[in-house]
Design an enzyme around this catalytic site. Structure first.
Site, mmCIF file in Angstrom:
data_model
loop_
_atom_site.group_PDB
_atom_site.id
_atom_site.type_symbol
_atom_site.label_atom_id
_atom_site.label_comp_id
_atom_site.label_asym_id
_atom_site.label_seq_id
_atom_site.Cartn_x
_atom_site.Cartn_y
_atom_site.Cartn_z
ATOM 1 N N ARG A 71 44.170 32.641 29.995
ATOM 2 C CA ARG A 71 42.946 32.673 30.807
ATOM 3 C C ARG A 71 41.783 31.932 29.779
ATOM 4 N NH1 ARG A 71 41.875 38.396 33.496
ATOM 5 N NH2 ARG A 71 39.882 37.178 33.962
ATOM 6 N N HIS A 120 32.035 44.106 32.329
ATOM 7 C CA HIS A 120 33.424 44.258 31.986
ATOM 8 C C HIS A 120 33.946 43.686 30.610
ATOM 9 C CE1 HIS A 120 33.920 44.683 36.683
ATOM 10 N NE2 HIS A 120 33.554 45.484 36.088
ATOM 11 N N CYS A 152 43.863 47.460 9.833
ATOM 12 C CA CYS A 152 44.251 48.860 9.571
ATOM 13 C C CYS A 152 45.780 48.768 9.801
ATOM 14 C CB CYS A 152 43.472 49.775 10.546
ATOM 15 S SG CYS A 152 43.921 49.869 12.048
ATOM 16 N N THR A 190 30.039 37.315 43.985
ATOM 17 C CA THR A 190 30.938 38.522 44.023
ATOM 18 C C THR A 190 31.133 38.950 45.511
ATOM 19 O OG1 THR A 190 30.993 40.895 43.104
ATOM 20 C CG2 THR A 190 28.976 40.236 43.787
HETATM 21 P P1 OAD Z 1 36.155 38.208 43.317
HETATM 22 O O1 OAD Z 1 37.212 37.279 43.249
HETATM 23 O O2 OAD Z 1 36.269 39.402 43.914
HETATM 24 O O3 OAD Z 1 35.061 37.485 44.408
HETATM 25 C C1 OAD Z 1 34.625 36.077 44.126
HETATM 26 C C2 OAD Z 1 33.552 35.890 44.950
HETATM 27 O O4 OAD Z 1 32.852 34.662 44.883
HETATM 28 C C3 OAD Z 1 33.944 35.799 46.833
HETATM 29 O O5 OAD Z 1 33.177 36.704 47.300
HETATM 30 C C4 OAD Z 1 33.673 34.274 46.708
HETATM 31 O O6 OAD Z 1 33.383 34.027 48.329
HETATM 32 C C5 OAD Z 1 32.670 33.871 45.902
HETATM 33 N N1 OAD Z 1 32.649 32.261 45.680
HETATM 34 C C6 OAD Z 1 33.646 31.447 45.533
HETATM 35 N N2 OAD Z 1 33.063 30.345 45.078
HETATM 36 C C7 OAD Z 1 31.740 30.310 44.995
HETATM 37 C C8 OAD Z 1 30.742 29.479 44.752
HETATM 38 N N3 OAD Z 1 31.038 28.536 44.501
HETATM 39 N N4 OAD Z 1 29.363 30.136 44.609
HETATM 40 C C9 OAD Z 1 29.226 31.385 44.601
HETATM 41 N N5 OAD Z 1 30.205 32.284 45.095
HETATM 42 C C10 OAD Z 1 31.294 32.001 45.393
HETATM 43 O O7 OAD Z 1 35.242 38.270 41.972
HETATM 44 P P2 OAD Z 1 34.461 39.506 41.708
HETATM 45 O O8 OAD Z 1 33.517 39.839 42.549
HETATM 46 O O9 OAD Z 1 33.602 39.010 40.521
HETATM 47 O O10 OAD Z 1 37.127 43.303 37.219
HETATM 48 O O11 OAD Z 1 35.280 40.456 41.172
HETATM 49 C C11 OAD Z 1 34.940 41.844 40.478
HETATM 50 C C12 OAD Z 1 35.792 42.263 39.412
HETATM 51 O O12 OAD Z 1 36.996 42.298 40.221
HETATM 52 C C13 OAD Z 1 36.115 41.439 38.199
HETATM 53 O O13 OAD Z 1 35.188 41.534 37.248
HETATM 54 C C14 OAD Z 1 37.536 41.958 37.743
HETATM 55 C C15 OAD Z 1 38.086 42.020 39.174
HETATM 56 O O14 OAD Z 1 39.180 42.674 39.090
HETATM 57 C C16 OAD Z 1 38.044 43.551 36.143
HETATM 58 O O15 OAD Z 1 38.851 42.760 35.736
HETATM 59 C C17 OAD Z 1 37.791 44.787 35.847
#
Ligand code: OAD
Length: 248
Positions: A71, A120, A152, A190
């Site tokens: 990643r 995170h 360590c 998100t």
């Molecule tokens: P997700 O993968 O759940 O959601 C991504 C969002 O981005 C979706 O709602 C898409 O519709 C949107 N999206 C895609 N392309 C886009 C663009 N060009 N502009 C705007 N939005 C767009 O990602 P997160 O909500 O960030 O946690 O996920 C939350 C957490 O789940 C992450 O931080 C991670 C994961 O498990 C950990 O690893 C603790």
């Protein structure tokens, strides 16, 4: 440009700096970093229980580190998107109080955001599994030895939050404090599915803030948003920014 963007520009101007951005993987999708859910999402191809839990790390630290190194190699090819850059610029111009992100990719910092809460953690930092020493790797630097070993003698882990782990308490309190001051929260890219992070915009809403959603898709948080811009993050923020220039 859309009338939604004009309304959001007016709202941002009216809120004289009491605006927070709450971001997720979608803001980095445009620069080639995969999101977690949906088509081509990481969790469609990989099992988080095998790669992103404390148990997975105890079972096979090398496998987990190899996945994080992969990643890192994707992220280091990316540069901040226009959306990351505009948020940093609005902050420097006093229109935005700060950014609370769920992303670990470091792109908000690379773009120049200063008042930044990385809920995170960061993929560019690691910490010792015994003595808790934290080491900043710096954007783009992948550890040569995998798994990396602390001075360590114990192994280091990525300084990120895994499933079944609590969020770092300092990041959480800073995020809560910012949300408490916000009049407007721009919820960008998100799915709003991961708790407790996703409760932050709702906390602000409960204290009277207005939520704006920027996401091409409908999400869990859509129904709470007063304005919804159904576009990618960069296109939407560039649209808002064009109007901002014309509002006195
Ligand atoms: P997700 O993968 O759940 O959601 C991504 C969002 O981005 C979706 O709602 C898409 O519709 C949107 N999206 C895609 N392309 C886009 C663009 N060009 N502009 C705007 N939005 C767009 O990602 P997160 O909500 O960030 O946690 O996920 C939350 C957490 O789940 C992450 O931080 C991670 C994961 O498990 C950990 O690893 C603790």
């Amino acid at each position: 440009m859309s009338s939604e963007e004009l309304k959001v520009a007016e709202l941002v101007k009216r809120s004289s700096g009491r605006v927070i951005a709450f971001t997720g993987a979608g803001i980095s999708a445009e620069v080639g970093i995969p999101t977690f859910r949906g088509r081509d999402g990481l969790w469609e191809r990989y099992d988080p229980e095998e790669l992103a839990t404390p148990r997975a790390f105890r079972r096979n630290p090398e496998l987990v580190w190899r996945w994080y190194a992969w990643r890192m190699s994707l992220i280091r090819e990316a540069r901040p998107s226009p959306a990351h850059e505009l948020l940093a610029r609005w902050e420097s111009e006093g229109m935005l109080m700060g950014v609370v992100t769920q992303n670990i990719d470091g792109l908000h910092r690379e773009a120049g955001s200063i008042n930044l809460v990385e809920l995170h953690g960061s993929i560019w930092r690691m910490r010792c599994t015994s003595c808790d020493l934290k080491l900043d790797l710096g954007f783009g630097r992948i550890p040569e030895e995998i798994p990396p070993v602390c001075s360590c003698g114990s192994i280091m882990r990525p300084d990120v939050v895994w499933f079944h782990e609590p969020l770092p308490s300092d990041a959480w309190s800073r995020a809560e404090e910012l949300m408490g001051k916000a009049e407007v929260v721009l919820v960008i890219g998100t799915s709003g599915l991961v708790m407790p992070a996703a409760s932050l915009p709702l906390m602000a809403l409960g204290r009277g803030a207005i939520l704006v959603e920027i996401n091409p898709e409908e999400t869990n948080l859509s129904r709470f948003a007063r304005f919804r811009i159904r576009k990618g993050a960069s296109e939407a923020l560039q649209g808002v920014n064009r109007y901002l220039g014309g509002i006195s």
